[in-house]
Design a protein around this motif. Structure first.
Motif, PDB file in Angstrom:
ATOM      1  N   ASN A  30      28.193   4.400 -38.729  1.00 39.36           N
ATOM      2  CA  ASN A  30      28.261   5.577 -37.864  1.00 39.36           C
ATOM      3  C   ASN A  30      29.394   6.498 -38.288  1.00 39.36           C
ATOM      4  O   ASN A  30      29.248   7.717 -38.305  1.00 39.36           O
ATOM      5  CB  ASN A  30      28.467   5.143 -36.410  1.00 39.36           C
ATOM      6  CG  ASN A  30      27.219   4.527 -35.805  1.00 39.36           C
ATOM      7  OD1 ASN A  30      26.103   4.879 -36.188  1.00 39.36           O
ATOM      8  ND2 ASN A  30      27.409   3.605 -34.876  1.00 39.36           N
ATOM      9  N   GLU A  31      30.557   5.919 -38.622  1.00 37.78           N
ATOM     10  CA  GLU A  31      31.695   6.732 -39.030  1.00 37.78           C
ATOM     11  C   GLU A  31      31.395   7.497 -40.302  1.00 37.78           C
ATOM     12  O   GLU A  31      31.765   8.660 -40.452  1.00 37.78           O
ATOM     13  CB  GLU A  31      32.935   5.849 -39.227  1.00 37.78           C
ATOM     14  CG  GLU A  31      33.587   5.432 -37.929  1.00 37.78           C
ATOM     15  CD  GLU A  31      34.882   4.689 -38.161  1.00 37.78           C
ATOM     16  OE1 GLU A  31      35.278   4.558 -39.332  1.00 37.78           O
ATOM     17  OE2 GLU A  31      35.484   4.261 -37.179  1.00 37.78           O
ATOM     18  N   ASN A  32      30.727   6.844 -41.260  1.00 33.12           N
ATOM     19  CA  ASN A  32      30.378   7.528 -42.501  1.00 33.12           C
ATOM     20  C   ASN A  32      29.428   8.690 -42.247  1.00 33.12           C
ATOM     21  O   ASN A  32      29.551   9.755 -42.850  1.00 33.12           O
ATOM     22  CB  ASN A  32      29.744   6.543 -43.485  1.00 33.12           C
ATOM     23  CG  ASN A  32      30.749   5.545 -44.031  1.00 33.12           C
ATOM     24  OD1 ASN A  32      31.940   5.825 -44.053  1.00 33.12           O
ATOM     25  ND2 ASN A  32      30.265   4.389 -44.464  1.00 33.12           N
ATOM     26  N   THR A  33      28.473   8.479 -41.339  1.00 28.48           N
ATOM     27  CA  THR A  33      27.542   9.550 -40.990  1.00 28.48           C
ATOM     28  C   THR A  33      28.274  10.705 -40.337  1.00 28.48           C
ATOM     29  O   THR A  33      28.062  11.876 -40.668  1.00 28.48           O
ATOM     30  CB  THR A  33      26.455   9.020 -40.039  1.00 28.48           C
ATOM     31  OG1 THR A  33      25.768   7.944 -40.662  1.00 28.48           O
ATOM     32  CG2 THR A  33      25.468  10.126 -39.681  1.00 28.48           C
ATOM     33  N   ASP A  34      29.143  10.384 -39.391  1.00 27.17           N
ATOM     34  CA  ASP A  34      29.913  11.417 -38.695  1.00 27.17           C
ATOM     35  C   ASP A  34      30.764  12.206 -39.676  1.00 27.17           C
ATOM     36  O   ASP A  34      30.822  13.435 -39.623  1.00 27.17           O
ATOM     37  CB  ASP A  34      30.808  10.789 -37.633  1.00 27.17           C
ATOM     38  CG  ASP A  34      30.007  10.129 -36.530  1.00 27.17           C
ATOM     39  OD1 ASP A  34      28.902  10.624 -36.239  1.00 27.17           O
ATOM     40  OD2 ASP A  34      30.481   9.121 -35.982  1.00 27.17           O
ATOM     41  N   SER A  35      31.442  11.496 -40.573  1.00 29.86           N
ATOM     42  CA  SER A  35      32.308  12.160 -41.535  1.00 29.86           C
ATOM     43  C   SER A  35      31.516  13.089 -42.435  1.00 29.86           C
ATOM     44  O   SER A  35      31.951  14.198 -42.747  1.00 29.86           O
ATOM     45  CB  SER A  35      33.044  11.111 -42.382  1.00 29.86           C
ATOM     46  OG  SER A  35      33.924  11.726 -43.289  1.00 29.86           O
ATOM     47  N   SER A  36      30.330  12.660 -42.831  1.00 27.55           N
ATOM     48  CA  SER A  36      29.483  13.496 -43.685  1.00 27.55           C
ATOM     49  C   SER A  36      29.041  14.764 -42.956  1.00 27.55           C
ATOM     50  O   SER A  36      29.047  15.861 -43.526  1.00 27.55           O
ATOM     51  CB  SER A  36      28.259  12.688 -44.133  1.00 27.55           C
ATOM     52  OG  SER A  36      27.359  13.507 -44.855  1.00 27.55           O
ATOM     53  N   ILE A  37      28.694  14.617 -41.683  1.00 27.54           N
ATOM     54  CA  ILE A  37      28.257  15.774 -40.904  1.00 27.54           C
ATOM     55  C   ILE A  37      29.431  16.720 -40.662  1.00 27.54           C
ATOM     56  O   ILE A  37      29.284  17.942 -40.753  1.00 27.54           O
ATOM     57  CB  ILE A  37      27.640  15.314 -39.569  1.00 27.54           C
ATOM     58  CG1 ILE A  37      26.343  14.554 -39.832  1.00 27.54           C
ATOM     59  CG2 ILE A  37      27.380  16.512 -38.656  1.00 27.54           C
ATOM     60  CD1 ILE A  37      25.746  13.896 -38.617  1.00 27.54           C
ATOM     61  N   PHE A  38      30.594  16.158 -40.372  1.00 27.43           N
ATOM     62  CA  PHE A  38      31.781  16.999 -40.204  1.00 27.43           C
ATOM     63  C   PHE A  38      32.044  17.821 -41.466  1.00 27.43           C
ATOM     64  O   PHE A  38      32.327  19.013 -41.405  1.00 27.43           O
ATOM     65  CB  PHE A  38      33.013  16.140 -39.899  1.00 27.43           C
ATOM     66  CG  PHE A  38      33.039  15.585 -38.496  1.00 27.43           C
ATOM     67  CD1 PHE A  38      32.386  16.219 -37.450  1.00 27.43           C
ATOM     68  CD2 PHE A  38      33.735  14.416 -38.228  1.00 27.43           C
ATOM     69  CE1 PHE A  38      32.425  15.714 -36.168  1.00 27.43           C
ATOM     70  CE2 PHE A  38      33.780  13.893 -36.950  1.00 27.43           C
ATOM     71  CZ  PHE A  38      33.122  14.543 -35.916  1.00 27.43           C
ATOM     72  N   LEU A  39      31.952  17.152 -42.614  1.00 26.30           N
ATOM     73  CA  LEU A  39      32.217  17.842 -43.878  1.00 26.30           C
ATOM     74  C   LEU A  39      31.183  18.933 -44.131  1.00 26.30           C
ATOM     75  O   LEU A  39      31.534  20.056 -44.527  1.00 26.30           O
ATOM     76  CB  LEU A  39      32.221  16.845 -45.039  1.00 26.30           C
ATOM     77  CG  LEU A  39      32.432  17.465 -46.437  1.00 26.30           C
ATOM     78  CD1 LEU A  39      33.759  18.200 -46.513  1.00 26.30           C
ATOM     79  CD2 LEU A  39      32.347  16.385 -47.509  1.00 26.30           C
ATOM     80  N   GLN A  40      29.908  18.641 -43.905  1.00 29.11           N
ATOM     81  CA  GLN A  40      28.859  19.647 -44.119  1.00 29.11           C
ATOM     82  C   GLN A  40      29.106  20.876 -43.244  1.00 29.11           C
ATOM     83  O   GLN A  40      28.947  22.020 -43.697  1.00 29.11           O
ATOM     84  CB  GLN A  40      27.488  19.046 -43.801  1.00 29.11           C
ATOM     85  CG  GLN A  40      27.011  17.985 -44.791  1.00 29.11           C
ATOM     86  CD  GLN A  40      25.743  17.309 -44.313  1.00 29.11           C
ATOM     87  OE1 GLN A  40      24.966  17.888 -43.553  1.00 29.11           O
ATOM     88  NE2 GLN A  40      25.539  16.066 -44.731  1.00 29.11           N
TER      89      GLN A  40
END
Length: 321
Positions: A30-40
């Motif tokens: 979940n954290e990796n997904t969140d971080s990716s969305i934040f970056l995008q």
């Protein structure tokens, strides 16, 4: 534009974050997904800023609109960095900032704008730096990166040149927080030095001295930060020399003179036995309160250096016109 309004993925991401609570159920994915969305989403806002920089024309009638647009995008970028710092174990946005000179481009564009339009942009950049250094250990590490340090100094120099009241409070808070990092790692002092043909100066200290005698929270913050450097001078020769070469003592002494001149020439006394002022009178006489505050600063400066062999501060105070 709200960050949550960019797409539904980001909204779902925020909802996931809220649902984590105290559980440890599969946080890594979940954290990796969140971080990716934040970056995008961060990149979406940064691209808007970048396009504004590329198409910018200083003599255009759209300059104010450009400033408003970049400010709006930067607000969202700051919120995303804040969320990532607080909720994710990875630092995708921070890594991008470090590798792509985001802060350098921001500061360079800010310097190209009319001085009347830069206040809000500078305040936002100060907010961004505050997030970067709010963790002391990380802040100390980040200051060694040129993509952080150079634009930071550039913004500090711009603040010094413009002297805009709008940015004063946040600027002094940032300087105070940076100063506390220098206590932890005095070797960082050299990063903030600039040299002229005759002497060196520390820009953080130079930004503090004009605010020594100001009233309110800004003046208080400036005085607290100055005492950090006075204290450091007892252990670090470089700080001692920087203070000795600065206009600190002159400002301290001439400020006292100005405050004394501002004291009322007479007082309305309604009690025949009254014969002296005390600290309670400061609440009724703002000019007296300012004078006493500056006296306390002078006392603290001399007291900090009382056990030192050098007493140049007290001597210069006595010799100042």
């Amino acid at each position: 534009m709200s960050v949550l309004g960019i797409d539904q993925k980001l909204r779902r991401s925020f909802n996931k974050l809220k649902s984590y609570g105290g559980t440890d159920k599969e946080p890594d994915q979940n954290e990796n997904t969140d971080s990716s969305i934040f970056l995008q989403t961060f990149l979406h806002h940064w691209d808007s800023c970048h396009q504004t920089f590329i198409n910018f024309e200083s003599d255009s009638t759209q300059v104010q609109d450009d400033v408003i647009n970049v400010s709006a995008q930067l607000e969202q970028m700051i919120e995303l960095l804040k969320h990532e710092s607080g909720t994710c174990s990875t630092n995708s946005i921070l890594d991008y900032i470090l590798s792509e000179n985001v802060l350098g481009e921001l500061s360079a564009w800010t310097k190209s704008l009319p001085s009347s339009l830069v206040g809000s942009l500078i305040n936002l950049q100060i907010d961004l730096y505050e997030i970067l250094i709010m963790d002391k250990e990380r802040g100390i590490s980040l200051l060694s990166h040129q993509t952080i340090l150079r634009p930071l100094i550039s913004i500090l120099e711009l603040c010094e040149a413009l002297g805009i009241d709008e940015i004063e409070a946040k600027l002094l808070n940032l300087i105070y927080d940076l100063s506390t990092l220098l206590i932890e790692s005095p070797e960082l002092i050299e990063l903030f030095l600039s040299s002229s043909s005759t002497s060196k100066r520390l820009i953080l200290f130079s930004l503090l001295t004009p605010n020594l005698h100001k009233t309110g929270l800004s003046g208080q913050r400036a005085r607290e930060a100055v005492l950090i450097y006075i204290s450091m001078s007892c252990k670090h020769k470089i700080v001692e020399n920087l203070i000795a070469q600065s206009n600190f003592c002159l400002i301290l002494a001439t400020g006292l003179s100005a405050l004394f001149s501002a004291l009322p020439s007479s007082l309305d006394v309604d009690h025949p036995s009254w014969h002296k002022l005390d600290m309670s009178d400061c609440q009724m006489i703002p000019e007296l309160d300012s004078m006493m505050t500056s006296f306390e600063l002078c006392s603290a400066v001399v007291e900090v250096n009382r056990i030192r062999r050098w007493v140049f501060i007290s001597l210069q105070l006595m010799d100042a016109p």
